[in-house]
Design an enzyme around this catalytic site. Structure first.
Site, PDB file in Angstrom:
ATOM      1  N   GLU A 160      34.122 -35.399  15.760  1.00  0.00           N
ATOM      2  CA  GLU A 160      33.302 -36.490  15.258  1.00  0.00           C
ATOM      3  C   GLU A 160      33.603 -36.742  13.795  1.00  0.00           C
ATOM      4  O   GLU A 160      34.016 -35.851  13.059  1.00  0.00           O
ATOM      5  CB  GLU A 160      31.819 -36.138  15.410  1.00  0.00           C
ATOM      6  CG  GLU A 160      31.419 -36.028  16.858  1.00  0.00           C
ATOM      7  CD  GLU A 160      29.938 -35.773  17.037  1.00  0.00           C
ATOM      8  OE1 GLU A 160      29.421 -36.169  18.081  1.00  0.00           O
ATOM      9  OE2 GLU A 160      29.309 -35.190  16.146  1.00  0.00           O
ATOM     10  N   CYS A 201      32.526 -38.291   6.326  1.00  0.00           N
ATOM     11  CA  CYS A 201      32.586 -36.856   6.619  1.00  0.00           C
ATOM     12  C   CYS A 201      33.545 -36.673   7.789  1.00  0.00           C
ATOM     13  O   CYS A 201      33.316 -37.215   8.874  1.00  0.00           O
ATOM     14  CB  CYS A 201      31.188 -36.356   6.977  1.00  0.00           C
ATOM     15  SG  CYS A 201      31.150 -34.619   7.475  1.00  0.00           S
ATOM     16  N   CYS A 208      35.782 -24.388  16.267  1.00  0.00           N
ATOM     17  CA  CYS A 208      36.001 -23.537  15.092  1.00  0.00           C
ATOM     18  C   CYS A 208      35.926 -22.091  15.536  1.00  0.00           C
ATOM     19  O   CYS A 208      35.091 -21.732  16.361  1.00  0.00           O
ATOM     20  CB  CYS A 208      34.936 -23.814  14.025  1.00  0.00           C
ATOM     21  SG  CYS A 208      35.169 -22.814  12.530  1.00  0.00           S
ATOM     22  N   CYS A 218      29.983 -19.125  12.817  1.00  0.00           N
ATOM     23  CA  CYS A 218      28.786 -18.937  11.987  1.00  0.00           C
ATOM     24  C   CYS A 218      27.557 -19.042  12.894  1.00  0.00           C
ATOM     25  O   CYS A 218      27.499 -19.896  13.789  1.00  0.00           O
ATOM     26  CB  CYS A 218      28.739 -19.977  10.876  1.00  0.00           C
ATOM     27  SG  CYS A 218      30.146 -19.823   9.758  1.00  0.00           S
ATOM     28  N   CYS A 230      25.651 -22.461  13.525  1.00  0.00           N
ATOM     29  CA  CYS A 230      26.457 -23.683  13.588  1.00  0.00           C
ATOM     30  C   CYS A 230      26.802 -24.058  15.031  1.00  0.00           C
ATOM     31  O   CYS A 230      27.345 -23.245  15.778  1.00  0.00           O
ATOM     32  CB  CYS A 230      27.739 -23.477  12.785  1.00  0.00           C
ATOM     33  SG  CYS A 230      28.904 -24.832  12.971  1.00  0.00           S
ATOM     34  N   CYS A 260      23.738 -33.269   9.414  1.00  0.00           N
ATOM     35  CA  CYS A 260      24.593 -32.132   9.136  1.00  0.00           C
ATOM     36  C   CYS A 260      24.332 -30.978  10.107  1.00  0.00           C
ATOM     37  O   CYS A 260      23.195 -30.635  10.370  1.00  0.00           O
ATOM     38  CB  CYS A 260      24.322 -31.668   7.717  1.00  0.00           C
ATOM     39  SG  CYS A 260      25.470 -30.433   7.209  1.00  0.00           S
TER      40      CYS A 260
HETATM   41  S1  SF4 Z   1      29.841 -23.564   9.666  1.00  0.00           S
HETATM   42 FE1  SF4 Z   1      30.629 -24.006  11.733  1.00  0.00          FE
HETATM   43  S2  SF4 Z   1      32.454 -25.297  11.418  1.00  0.00           S
HETATM   44 FE2  SF4 Z   1      31.952 -24.309   9.422  1.00  0.00          FE
HETATM   45  S3  SF4 Z   1      33.216 -22.416   9.399  1.00  0.00           S
HETATM   46 FE3  SF4 Z   1      31.207 -21.854  10.282  1.00  0.00          FE
HETATM   47  S4  SF4 Z   1      31.472 -22.054  12.518  1.00  0.00           S
HETATM   48 FE4  SF4 Z   1      33.170 -23.170  11.535  1.00  0.00          FE
END
Ligand code: SF4
Length: 396
Positions: A90, A103, A110, A114, A117, A369
């Site tokens: 996106e 953005c 990823c 995290c 996230c 976000c």
């Molecule tokens: S916040 Fe999400 S997108 Fe960013 S590094 Fe951590 S897991 Fe990856």
């Protein structure tokens, strides 16, 4: 075929050298692709027919495939882009009075996982190519210009980088009228969408070079921000190769908590990360780092944690941006209540740090976000199935 969106200035120069053409052709074609935003070689009308045919035999302009394009009540606009094999990323356009920010994403999924996230929960699919990263800015500018959107309220000085001084062989200006008049809809780019930009280093740096190139988008380094969770060696490389404004996802003021929230911290703990930030600031276009801090109820949002944070970063010129966490299905966290976020902000401000709270934008279209990937995977697969039959909108 080469996708012209895949090439930075050095890549274009090499292409025209290979074709036995003069070096200025690279700049000329860069103007056509990134400033006039054409979608086909045939449209480059100040190239001779013979050169257009020669170029079209080896190169094309292939923009992103748009799965959906949604505008929120507050003007925030989100595009979902198909990147193949059932994956989508996106990008989000955020209009404000004095700027338009895009953005963008750097990876499909990823690997860094995290805890808070939604992208991390998808797992890692693949790195985006330079064409797929640059193509986001290329497409958004095209779409917004087609809709008559342009940035307003910017000063002449701010517009100068987009003025484009290059001239064609005959001396005629080669830039598009919207560039010369400073009506570029997108004035700022942030790499804060899906993915860890520094984990896709080569393509991200090549894309940054295109964003900054006066013969392409001509953005100033201060208006391009890379956000990282803290890949220290890559941050040091970026400092040498292409420093832009820096945001760091901090989210905790001590290693045990950050190990849990941002697992890459186990490899590059806070002391190493903060020292790398100081090194980066030697070369950075801004003299501070923005620390992003997602507010998780009862996890990292107590005033004493703010004071711990203040002590931790006391030697790093910085600002804080507190991000109210956006929930997604299956997540283990809750959003901090507003009063707790305000108390946290006050504790940091009392310690002398400029601290903002991120405004939530585009909530009604899941563009806020941290929601960039929320529910995207399922929705994407569904939509790609729906669209793949016949109706996928392509931008080129
Ligand atoms: S916040 Fe999400 S997108 Fe960013 S590094 Fe951590 S897991 Fe990856």
């Amino acid at each position: 075929m080469i996708n012209l969106l895949d090439l930075d200035a050095a890549g274009l120069a090499a292409l025209f050298a290979d074709l036995g053409e003069k070096p200025f052709r690279a700049k000329q074609v860069s103007h056509w692709v990134h400033q006039r935003l054409v979608g086909e070689v045939e449209a480059m009308t100040d190239l001779s027919r013979a050169l257009r045919e020669k170029l079209a035999a080896v190169a094309t302009i292939h923009g992103p495939t748009v799965v959906s394009d949604t505008t929120a009540a507050d003007g925030t606009r989100k595009w979902l882009l198909d990147v193949g094999a059932g994956n989508a990323v996106e990008m989000v356009y955020i209009p404000e009075d004095d700027r338009g920010t895009l953005c963008i994403s750097s990876q499909a999924g990823c690997a860094l996982d995290c805890a808070f996230c939604s992208t991390g929960k998808q797992g890692f699919n693949r790195n985006l190519t330079t064409a797929e990263i640059v193509g986001q800015l290329w497409h958004a500018n095209r779409a917004l210009l087609a809709d008559g959107v342009s940035a307003t309220g910017r000063t002449e000085r701010e517009l100068l980088p987009l003025g484009g001084k290059a001239r064609s062989a005959k001396g005629a200006p080669m830039t598009a009228p919207w560039v010369e008049q400073g009506r570029a809809p997108i004035t700022n780019v942030v790499l804060m969408g899906m993915g860890e930009p520094l984990a896709n280093y080569d393509c991200v740096v090549s894309s940054l070079r295109v964003f900054l190139d006066d013969n392409a988008y001509g953005l100033s380094r201060r208006r391009v921000t890379l956000s990282t969770s803290g890949l220290v060696p890559a941050l040091d490389r970026l400092r040498e190769d292409c420093p832009v404004a820096l945001a760091v996802s901090l989210h905790a003021g001590n290693d045990p908590l950050r190990d849990r929230l941002v697992p890459i911290n186990r490899k590059y703990p806070l002391a190493q990360l903060l020292t790398a930030c100081l090194r980066y600031l030697d070369r950075a276009p801004r003299d501070f780092v923005t620390f992003e801090y997602v507010m998780l109820d009862g996890v990292n949002d107590a005033p004493e944690q703010a004071r711990e944070l203040a002590v931790l970063v006391r030697d790093v010129p910085c600002k804080f941006n507190l991000i109210p966490w956006n929930p997604f299905p299956g997540a283990e966290f809750r959003t901090s209540p507003r009063a707790r976020i305000l108390a946290f902000q006050k504790a940091l401000m009392d310690a002398g740090f400029v601290t903002t709270i991120r405004k939530t934008r585009g909530e009604d279209i899941d563009a806020a976000c941290g929601q960039l990937a929320g529910r995207v995977q399922d929705r994407t697969k569904r939509r790609i199935r729906i669209h793949s039959a016949a109706a996928a909108t392509t931008a080129h």
